[in-house]
Design an enzyme around this catalytic site. Structure first.
Site, PDB file in Angstrom:
ATOM      1  N   SER A   1      18.423  47.575  44.517  1.00 52.53           N
ATOM      2  CA  SER A   1      19.484  48.228  44.412  1.00 52.53           C
ATOM      3  C   SER A   1      20.300  47.789  45.762  1.00 52.53           C
ATOM      4  O   SER A   1      19.663  48.084  46.918  1.00 52.53           O
ATOM      5  CB  SER A   1      19.477  49.624  44.521  1.00 52.53           C
TER       6      SER A   1
ATOM      7  N   HIS B   1      20.199  45.369  41.174  1.00 52.47           N
ATOM      8  CA  HIS B   1      20.576  46.718  40.514  1.00 52.47           C
ATOM      9  C   HIS B   1      21.822  46.912  41.417  1.00 52.47           C
ATOM     10  O   HIS B   1      22.077  46.957  42.333  1.00 52.47           O
ATOM     11  CB  HIS B   1      19.549  47.571  40.641  1.00 52.47           C
TER      12      HIS B   1
ATOM     13  N   ASP C   1      24.942  49.489  41.452  1.00 60.62           N
ATOM     14  CA  ASP C   1      25.348  51.011  41.537  1.00 60.62           C
ATOM     15  C   ASP C   1      26.724  51.072  41.742  1.00 60.62           C
ATOM     16  O   ASP C   1      27.371  51.043  42.725  1.00 60.62           O
ATOM     17  CB  ASP C   1      24.437  51.827  42.489  1.00 60.62           C
TER      18      ASP C   1
ATOM     19  N   MET D   1      29.927  53.722  41.712  1.00 60.75           N
ATOM     20  CA  MET D   1      29.933  55.066  41.789  1.00 60.75           C
ATOM     21  C   MET D   1      31.660  55.257  42.160  1.00 60.75           C
ATOM     22  O   MET D   1      32.270  54.578  42.553  1.00 60.75           O
ATOM     23  CB  MET D   1      29.435  55.567  43.153  1.00 60.75           C
TER      24      MET D   1
ATOM     25  N   HIS E   1      24.666  49.963  36.901  1.00 66.41           N
ATOM     26  CA  HIS E   1      24.374  51.310  36.716  1.00 66.41           C
ATOM     27  C   HIS E   1      25.462  52.013  36.913  1.00 66.41           C
ATOM     28  O   HIS E   1      26.111  52.177  38.073  1.00 66.41           O
ATOM     29  CB  HIS E   1      23.276  51.658  37.484  1.00 66.41           C
TER      30      HIS E   1
ATOM     31  N   MET F   1      28.004  55.067  37.520  1.00 63.53           N
ATOM     32  CA  MET F   1      27.982  56.500  37.771  1.00 63.53           C
ATOM     33  C   MET F   1      29.513  56.769  37.964  1.00 63.53           C
ATOM     34  O   MET F   1      30.110  57.325  38.857  1.00 63.53           O
ATOM     35  CB  MET F   1      27.038  56.750  38.951  1.00 63.53           C
TER      36      MET F   1
ATOM     37  N   MET G   1      16.406  58.735  36.186  1.00 67.60           N
ATOM     38  CA  MET G   1      16.847  58.932  37.584  1.00 67.60           C
ATOM     39  C   MET G   1      15.814  60.090  38.109  1.00 67.60           C
ATOM     40  O   MET G   1      15.437  60.931  37.656  1.00 67.60           O
ATOM     41  CB  MET G   1      18.143  59.858  37.694  1.00 67.60           C
TER      42      MET G   1
ATOM     43  N   ASP H   1      14.846  55.012  38.999  1.00 64.36           N
ATOM     44  CA  ASP H   1      15.532  55.006  40.040  1.00 64.36           C
ATOM     45  C   ASP H   1      15.688  55.969  40.993  1.00 64.36           C
ATOM     46  O   ASP H   1      16.044  56.966  40.567  1.00 64.36           O
ATOM     47  CB  ASP H   1      17.050  54.651  39.395  1.00 64.36           C
TER      48      ASP H   1
ATOM     49  N   GLY I   1      16.009  50.633  46.428  1.00 66.44           N
ATOM     50  CA  GLY I   1      17.179  50.404  47.610  1.00 66.44           C
ATOM     51  C   GLY I   1      16.503  50.560  48.849  1.00 66.44           C
ATOM     52  O   GLY I   1      16.003  49.283  49.695  1.00 66.44           O
ATOM     53  N   SER I   2      16.567  51.561  49.630  1.00 72.10           N
ATOM     54  CA  SER I   2      15.920  51.654  50.969  1.00 72.10           C
ATOM     55  C   SER I   2      14.469  51.103  51.037  1.00 72.10           C
ATOM     56  O   SER I   2      13.936  50.579  52.107  1.00 72.10           O
ATOM     57  CB  SER I   2      16.114  53.126  51.520  1.00 72.10           C
TER      58      SER I   2
HETATM   59  C1  DX5 Z   1      21.458  56.433  43.574  1.00 74.21           C
HETATM   60  C2  DX5 Z   1      21.261  54.983  42.807  1.00 74.21           C
HETATM   61  C3  DX5 Z   1      20.338  54.330  43.256  1.00 74.21           C
HETATM   62  C4  DX5 Z   1      19.819  54.080  44.806  1.00 74.21           C
HETATM   63  C5  DX5 Z   1      18.364  54.145  44.915  1.00 74.21           C
HETATM   64  O1  DX5 Z   1      22.303  57.195  42.631  1.00 74.21           O
HETATM   65  O2  DX5 Z   1      21.245  54.935  41.351  1.00 74.21           O
HETATM   66  O3  DX5 Z   1      19.926  53.105  42.531  1.00 74.21           O
HETATM   67  O4  DX5 Z   1      20.668  52.974  45.103  1.00 74.21           O
HETATM   68  O5  DX5 Z   1      18.423  54.025  46.214  1.00 74.21           O
HETATM   69  P1  DX5 Z   1      16.907  54.534  46.978  1.00 74.21           P
HETATM   70  O6  DX5 Z   1      15.673  53.326  46.392  1.00 74.21           O
HETATM   71  O7  DX5 Z   1      16.914  54.304  48.423  1.00 74.21           O
HETATM   72  O8  DX5 Z   1      16.679  55.855  46.362  1.00 74.21           O
HETATM   73 ZN    ZN Z   2      21.157  53.165  40.400  1.00 77.64          ZN
END
Ligand code: DX5
Ligand code: ZN
Length: 228
Positions: free
Chosen positions: A9, A34, A36, A38, A68, A70, A139, A177, A199-200
């Site tokens: 991500s 991926h 995201d 938002m 994705h 959101m 999620m 995710d 992600g992280s």
């Molecule tokens: C959260 C996102 C994820 C997020 C995951 O709402 O949909 O894709 O980036 O990040 P990590 O892996 O750090 O939880």
């Molecule tokens: Zn995501």
């Protein structure tokens, strides 16, 4: 060997150089990007739109891009993301008035369709539309931010969806995710996921290549554990 896919991500990447960051994780062997999206309405954060996706495609990011959404609503964004180069478009059932219509819209625009489930969202939304899905995203945190802790209630949900997919011989990716890390990836795989959004757990490590290699190793181990 079972096909486990890694979808980093880029929400956790350095936004000043998203193209370079994406290239690095692809060169290190990741499968998808991926992406995201938002809107500060469906979730309390604001991220990237179709223009940024298009610039990644222009930067020769050629792997599947897993969008994705959101956002609420979603329908007007779907043709824009498809045109910008999205491969998968996934949305949350709470974010549209007509789930079946939104799924059709994604397909009509030439993308693969996914449905995303928040930790508290019932799997009943799968009733009647599961045959239209290419991907189910579970999620494992509440959506909106990276670097949150994985919610253990996801394990049972994963097992439930994996059973449903296998019993009906469906060709659907099962993606997880939120809070996926080297330390829990093998248990998540063991519970039925085959696409891992991270992600992280990747971008917080300066040596992306090394952490990705270690994650692959863990996945290999979980595969062998499952067949012995
Ligand atoms: C959260 C996102 C994820 C997020 C995951 O709402 O949909 O894709 O980036 O990040 P990590 O892996 O750090 O939880
Ligand atoms: Zn995501």
């Amino acid at each position: 060997m079972k096909n486990f896919l890694l979808a980093p991500s880029i929400l956790s990447a350095d936004f000043a150089c998203l193209g370079e960051e994406s290239k690095k994780v692809i060169d290190a062997g990741c499968d998808w990007i991926h992406f995201d999206v938002m809107d500060n309405h469906y979730v309390p954060n604001l991220t990237m739109g179709p223009m940024i996706l298009k610039s990644l495609r222009n930067y020769n990011i050629n792997v599947p891009i897993d969008v994705h959404l959101m956002t609420k609503p979603v329908d007007n964004l779907i043709p824009q993301f498809a045109k910008a180069g999205a491969s998968f478009i996934t949305f949350h059932p709470e974010s549209t008035q007509h789930i079946d219509r939104t799924l059709n819209l994604i397909k009509e625009n030439g993308c693969k369709a996914g449905l995303a489930f928040n930790p508290s969202t019932s799997l009943n939304f799968l009733d009647y539309i599961i045959d239209k899905l290419d991907l189910i995203l579970l999620m494992s945190v509440n959506p909106g931010f990276s670097n949150q802790s994985f919610l253990p209630s996801t394990f049972n949900k994963l097992r439930e969806v994996r059973k449903l997919i296998d019993l009906n011989s469906l060709d659907i990716f099962l993606e997880v995710d939120g809070g996926v890390k080297l330390e829990n990836v093998s248990e998540i795989a063991y519970s039925g996921a085959n696409v891992f959004v991270i992600g992280s757990g990747i971008f917080d490590y300066p040596d992306h290549q090394k952490i990705i290699k270690n994650i692959r190793q863990e996945l290999k181990y979980s595969y062998f554990k499952s067949i012995h």
